[in-house]
Design an enzyme around this catalytic site. Structure first.
Site, PDB file in Angstrom:
ATOM      1  N   CYS A  86     -26.339  -0.512 -27.035  1.00 32.17           N
ATOM      2  CA  CYS A  86     -27.132  -1.330 -27.959  1.00 32.17           C
ATOM      3  C   CYS A  86     -27.336  -2.730 -27.377  1.00 32.17           C
ATOM      4  O   CYS A  86     -28.054  -2.880 -26.395  1.00 32.17           O
ATOM      5  CB  CYS A  86     -26.456  -1.344 -29.327  1.00 32.17           C
ATOM      6  SG  CYS A  86     -27.532  -1.874 -30.653  1.00 32.17           S
ATOM      7  N   HIS A 203     -25.094   4.470 -30.782  1.00 33.01           N
ATOM      8  CA  HIS A 203     -23.704   4.005 -30.722  1.00 33.01           C
ATOM      9  C   HIS A 203     -22.747   5.184 -30.633  1.00 33.01           C
ATOM     10  O   HIS A 203     -22.309   5.700 -31.660  1.00 33.01           O
ATOM     11  CB  HIS A 203     -23.374   3.212 -31.987  1.00 33.01           C
ATOM     12  CG  HIS A 203     -23.967   1.857 -32.026  1.00 33.01           C
ATOM     13  ND1 HIS A 203     -23.299   0.742 -31.563  1.00 33.01           N
ATOM     14  CD2 HIS A 203     -25.163   1.413 -32.471  1.00 33.01           C
ATOM     15  CE1 HIS A 203     -24.057  -0.333 -31.729  1.00 33.01           C
ATOM     16  NE2 HIS A 203     -25.198   0.036 -32.283  1.00 33.01           N
ATOM     17  N   GLU A 205     -19.694   5.189 -30.090  1.00 25.99           N
ATOM     18  CA  GLU A 205     -18.396   4.897 -30.721  1.00 25.99           C
ATOM     19  C   GLU A 205     -18.441   5.121 -32.223  1.00 25.99           C
ATOM     20  O   GLU A 205     -17.401   5.211 -32.872  1.00 25.99           O
ATOM     21  CB  GLU A 205     -17.954   3.461 -30.383  1.00 25.99           C
ATOM     22  CG  GLU A 205     -18.606   2.352 -31.205  1.00 25.99           C
ATOM     23  CD  GLU A 205     -20.005   1.966 -30.716  1.00 25.99           C
ATOM     24  OE1 GLU A 205     -20.579   2.705 -29.885  1.00 25.99           O
ATOM     25  OE2 GLU A 205     -20.538   0.938 -31.192  1.00 25.99           O
TER      26      GLU A 205
END
Ligand SMILES: Nc1ncnc2c1ncn2[C@@H]1O[C@H](COP(=O)(O)OP(=O)(O)O)[C@@H](O)[C@H]1O
Ligand SMILES: [Mg+2]
Lengths: 236, 90, 744, 90
Positions: A86, A203, A205
């Site tokens: 990002c 993302h 994560e």
């Protein structure tokens, strides 16, 4: 094996990446303050999401001058693995470590939602645990994720098979309807020419724990860990 | 006739401009230490059809007042010029 | 001449003659301009709550979990963790400058949370605007959402929920209430005090400018005659600095060297310095020459009143100031020593070698209390006489349901919440649009559920009952997700308290809130009051917004609202009565705003909650949600339209009794929940319900691609899920003009 | 000597400008139907200390090239003027 998560002022996914690496994957992870000029003994550097310097001038424009970025550049030159997520992707394009730029989303607004991604190339340190053409679900959260490169640059990226992830629908279909932000050629993530620097808008994560809905993103980190492990053994 | 309007929008004096401060600090870090202050603003180019320059200017001002500018915190200056060879970009 | 000018200044700043005389008495002399400015901000409604404070004594402060009722933000304690939360309004600034007004509202509430030593983990925004067909209301709505996205996304605190409601009474005066939740180890919480003679006062964060200095034209013009441009009083948000301030503050608190800390919010330096001194029973010396200023030539009263954002005031142990300041510097923030703690109780402010203010801090922070007369509006009796019973009770329900589903109040809120980063922090277990938002707490089995609620139409018809409903609905929301309601914050939005009807509404609502919280054993741990919400047509609808936090023992058991699974039994828990007053259906379809609002039995609510907690905790239900606005039908429609897995259902509603059709479908009877249960668990659910004395009604089965309802084999409605979904998803897009093309 | 630099940054031709499209649509909704295209850009004012105008201009260009402008998508024009009475608003 050691991961480093860079902390710029305004990074806000640094803790999240750290959590996934150290708690979920259980790998050795450290924070790397943006003032550091030396990355030390590190195997993979993560540039996390967020709003470094508020994204006040352009996303990533100021962060790229942080002292740590010179070190990241040297690290990448030597073949070290770098993942920009990002805002990290935006910083990588601003610093010239990846080609192109991330423009404001087609609709002009911030978008936070799950998206489907088609894995385009699994022959990389970041995607070896995916299967080619596989469709995965990982969230995005950005205002400027509309990838743009000059037509020459885009052609080169495509020819060299450097798009790792494209936005798509649940069946892997691509097109205007499944592209959330207007990104050129549905690009969600690309790698550098030397294939050791990854930039991606979604993302991973946020999709690394079953409790939060999807574990597809975890495989990006796991692929890196596996690759590093193999490198180590290969070098023996 | 086709006109090209230019609008420059700036923050009113006294309105806090965090972006300006951040950019100034970044310039200092890049050793542009001569920079004393930075103020940020917006810029618009408007391609428009109008009967004559006076009309174009009047309409452009209306656009500023109604949409482009937030009079609570911003002020602007604008002007128009004939636009022969502007291609309609969008 | 000097005297009358000071009095005049006091008046312009909103101090009454009586208050001015009181100040004279406290001071024993003529106050200086700076002192007048300080009293005016500290005694304002904003800071000192003169019209509301006394009523807060009604609130219960104790609940099942141990409660923290702190200085700026309160909370609850569970398993050694303090969950700190508070809600605040930024209505007027948002009406004037929607984007920055809402943005700085977010900034302010976040500072309250990390100022208490807790890491902010979630935001909720409860929003109310005039109807969307009004161009200006739409502009305000879009600007406010932009502002929340701009600030909240950048600081990295997820906005996980909220409310959005349109009603003509908010035309010209929107409500922007934002709630922030944070967590901290209980022994890490900070105090907002200054203590210990010789300890130092540190100012950290953004510089002080002339932001937010309104209403003091007399001071400005007479002092300077600068003339040209009226000084902007709009505050501009700087989320990047706020983000750095969060990290630096938490790091500074971790150092153990910080004695006390407070953010500079409304009333800025005046409020933080005087309240820290008063709370610590200390005196304080502030040197204005050391305050970092953004503009040259600022007068002492300007520095003391400025509402510049992203600033904190700290009290640190003498000798540790360099260490603490270094933490802020590391984060790129300014931090300077601006004063020190003294014996006594006087706040002394010096400027260019002169003392410009010297006030007993306790007096400054103890504003007068007012309880003006109040009067129940005469028209209420008539509005609540149930005149809706004269309406025909039966229509083409397909058409009505499509209208409600696409309406601005009942359609999907996705166009709003998807502009908010609701996942950052990777704790959001139940995402917005799927039910009550639920967050995990890393390293713990338990989690936190959050909600805000208030129905302003109910409150305008019956404020006491309406406020109680807000508490009950919030608690029901939490319990449906599997969370035990644990604590309440509130934001009380009302009109001008000096008008007797407005004040009556306010006092009634506070009673309603207190009664309901007491009955449900919930402490009110924090809150905020916003008066003077008036527009040319009168007051806004009274809106006592309730924010509630619940604890869910095993977060992996959290239950969402969507049906998600085929062939499950659809069950309604709780009775459906013939109650249509105050309903969204009446407002939208019949343009009627009449009561009475649904009845409320708080003991029943408690029983229902216990029942919900047990069935969710034991994993007996696939989905659960409460029934509220739009009644049974909208509850079912929402359950069918879960974004991940839209699914139909077939209902037979005769089991609910022989009510009017409209009341059956759209009545908003309280104390109900909608469940879907796998057939093999139905019996256990029934047994559980019996034990809790909750009546259950088996109304249908999930499955298929249509939503069909019958009553005694007559079809009431029959709609395709696909069509419902399109209308529901497009509703807000269409009425708001949010650009399409990114709809997906 | 003190100078005031003005920088106007615009998107290169051919780079898609979603904000410009949004603004154009909004103008149409407000019945400014004569608007054919809108392009958005940025504007900066930089207060700087310099020996002379040429030096100031040179430095301002450097600031643009290094920080203020992303050459992949943006282009700029800038000029400086003497700034006597600018107050240093940080
Ligand atoms: N202003 C808002 N900001 C963020 N999320 C919102 C907002 N308004 C509504 N939502 C979310 O949209 C969903 C539907 O809202 P609503 O029907 O009011 O919820 P509830 O049924 O819990 O009362 C919920 O998840 C809610 O949190
Ligand atoms: Mg609700």
């Amino acid at each position: 094996m050691k991961f480093a998560v860079v902390v710029f002022p305004g990074s806000n996914c640094d803790h999240d990446c750290y959590h996934v690496l150290s708690e979920v994957l259980g790998v050795d992870t450290v924070y790397l303050w943006h003032k550091e000029q030396d990355v030390g003994e590190i195997d993979c550097i993560i540039l996390p999401g967020g709003f470094s310097y508020g994204d006040y001038l352009r996303a990533g424009a100021i962060a790229r001058f942080s002292p740590v970025m010179q070190a990241v550049r040297d690290f990448a030159c030597k073949g070290g693995l770098v993942v920009g997520i990002c805002n990290g992707f935006q910083i990588l394009t601003e610093s010239g470590l990846l080609p192109g730029v991330l423009l404001p989303n087609r609709g002009g607004r911030f978008i936070c939602q799950d998206v489907y991604l088609r894995v385009e190339n699994t022959d990389t340190p970041f995607t070896s645990l995916f299967s080619p053409g596989e469709v995965v679900k990982i969230p995005i959260a950005h205002q400027q994720g509309n990838y743009y490169a000059s037509s020459g640059a885009m052609e080169k990226i495509n020819n060299e098979n450097r798009v790792l992830f494209r936005y798509c629908g649940p069946e892997g279909e691509t097109g205007v309807r499944t592209n959330p932000n207007g990104s050129m050629d549905d690009v969600a993530g690309i790698i550098s020419e030397k294939r050791n620097v990854l930039g991606l808008m979604p993302h991973p994560e946020r999709a690394s724990e079953g409790m939060l809905g999807s574990v597809d993103g975890k495989r990006v980190f796991q692929s890196v860990a596996k690759w590093l492990e193999e490198q180590k053994h290969g070098n023996k | 006739m086709k006109f090209l309007g230019h609008v420059t929008v700036t923050l009113k004096r006294g309105v806090f401009d965090p972006q300006g401060v951040t950019v100034k600090n970044a310039l200092h870090n890049l050793s542009f230490s001569e920079t004393e202050a930075v103020r940020t603003g917006k810029y618009f180019e408007v391609v428009m059809e109008s009967a004559n320059p006076a009309e174009a200017e009047k309409r452009l001002n209306e656009m500023c007042d109604r949409l482009l500018v937030n009079p609570v915190i911003e002020c602007y200056r604008c002007h128009v010029e004939p636009a022969e060879e502007m291609e309609s970009a969008t | 001449m000097e005297i009358s000018r000071n009095e005049k200044a006091a008046k312009e700043l909103g101090l009454s003659d009586e208050e001015y005389r009181k100040i004279l008495k406290i001071m024993g002399r003529e106050p200086t301009l700076t002192e007048i400015a300080m009293f005016s901000v500290e005694w304002s409604e904003h800071c000192g709550y003169p019209h509301s404070r006394t009523w807060f004594e009604l609130f219960p402060r104790e609940g099942k979990l141990s409660a923290l009722v702190g200085e700026d933000a309160g909370g609850i304690i569970h398993d050694g963790v303090a969950v700190v939360f508070k809600m605040e309004s930024h209505n007027h600034p948002s009406q004037v400058e929607p984007l920055q007004g809402a943005a700085t509202g977010i900034g302010g509430i976040i500072r309250d949370i990390f100022g208490a030593g807790a890491r902010p983990i979630a935001l909720l925004d409860s929003l109310r605007f005039g109807p969307l067909d009004d161009v200006h209301s739409r502009h305000v709505f879009e600007g406010v959402v932009d502002g929340i996205a701009f600030y909240g996304n950048c600081v990295g605190v997820p906005t996980v929920g909220g409310e959005l409601y349109f009603h003509p009474s908010f035309r010209g005066n929107c409500l922007v209430n934002v709630m922030c939740v944070g967590i901290a180890p209980r022994d890490r919480l900070a105090r907002a005090w200054a203590k210990g003679r010789g300890n130092l006062i540190i100012y950290a964060g953004n510089r002080t400018g002339r932001d937010g200095i309104g209403g003091c034209s007399i001071l400005a013009s007479q002092e300077f005659g600068e003339g040209d441009e009226k000084r902007p009083s709009v505050q501009v948000g700087d989320p990047f600095t706020e983000k750095c301030l969060i990290e630096a503050t938490l790091e500074a608190l971790d150092s153990g060297k910080v004695v006390g800390i407070k953010d500079m919010g409304a009333a800025g330096l005046t409020c933080s310095s005087s309240e820290m001194a008063a709370e610590g029973k200390s005196g304080m010396l502030l040197d204005l020459d050391r305050i970092p200023l953004r503009e040259s030539g600022m007068e002492p009263w300007e520095s003391m009143m400025s509402e510049s954002q992203e600033r904190m005031l700290l009290c640190v142990e003498n000798g540790t100031e360099a260490e603490v300041m270094a933490i802020f510097h590391k984060w790129g923030l300014e931090a300077v020593v601006v004063g020190e703690v003294e014996d006594g109780d006087t706040l002394t402010v010096s400027y260019r070698g002169d003392i410009v203010a010297q006030i007993p801090a306790r007096e400054l922070t103890s504003p007068p209390v007012y309880t003006p007369p109040r009067r129940k509006p005469a028209f209420l009796e008539e509005k609540n006489n149930g005149s809706w019973r004269d309406l025909p009770g039966s229509f083409d329900w397909n058409e009505v349901i499509l209208r409600l589903t696409g309406s601005s109040n009942l359609s999907s809120r996705r166009p709003v919440y998807r502009q908010y980063d609701h996942m950052v922090g990777i704790n959001t277990k139940i995402l917005p649009g799927r039910g009550t938002p639920v967050l995990r707490v890393k390293g713990k089995e338990w989690g936190i559920a959050l909600t805000t609620d208030c129905n302003p139409v109910y409150c305008s018809l019956d404020p006491r009952l309406g406020a109680a409903h807000a508490v009950a609905e919030a608690a029901r929301n939490l319990a449906s997700s599997g969370a035990r309601p644990a604590g309440v914050t509130d934001c009380l939005n009302f009109g001008n308290p000096r008008k007797d009807d407005r004040y009556w509404y306010f006092v009634e609502a506070v009673h309603g809130l207190s009664d309901a919280c007491r009955a449900l054993e919930l402490p009110v741990v924090s809150g905020n009051v916003s008066f003077y919400n008036e527009n040319p047509g009168g007051s806004v609808h009274p809106t006592p917004t309730v924010g509630m936090v619940g604890i869910i023992d095993r977060v992996e058991n959290a239950v969402a609202a969507g049906f998600m699974q085929e062939d499950c039994k659809v069950i309604i828990a709780g009775d459906t009565r013939e109650e249509l007053g105050g309903s969204e259906y009446l407002c939208l379809v019949h343009d009627m705003e009449v009561g009475p609002p649904p009845s409320l039995d708080l003991q029943r609510e408690k029983d229902l909650q216990e029942f919900l907690l047990e069935v969710t905790g034991r994993g007996l239900v696939v989905s659960a949600s409460d029934l509220a606005e739009g009644g049974l039908v909208m509850g079912v429609v929402e359950a069918c339209l879960c974004p991940e897995f839209p699914l139909g259902a077939e209902l037979s509603l005769e089991v609910l009794g022989s009510l009017r059709e409209d009341a059956l479908l759209f009545g908003e009877s309280a104390g109900r929940a909608l469940l879907s249960v796998e057939p093999s668990y139905v019996q256990e659910v029934e047994e559980t319900a019996q034990r809790h004395e909750i009546p259950l009604y088996m109304v249908g089965v999930t499955g298929g691609d249509r939503l069909i309802a019958k009553r005694n084999s007559m079809t009431l409605f029959d709609l395709s899920i696909k069509e419902l979904r399109i209308i529901w998803e497009e509703g807000l897009f269409q009425s708001s003009g949010i650009p399409g093309g990114e709809r997906l």
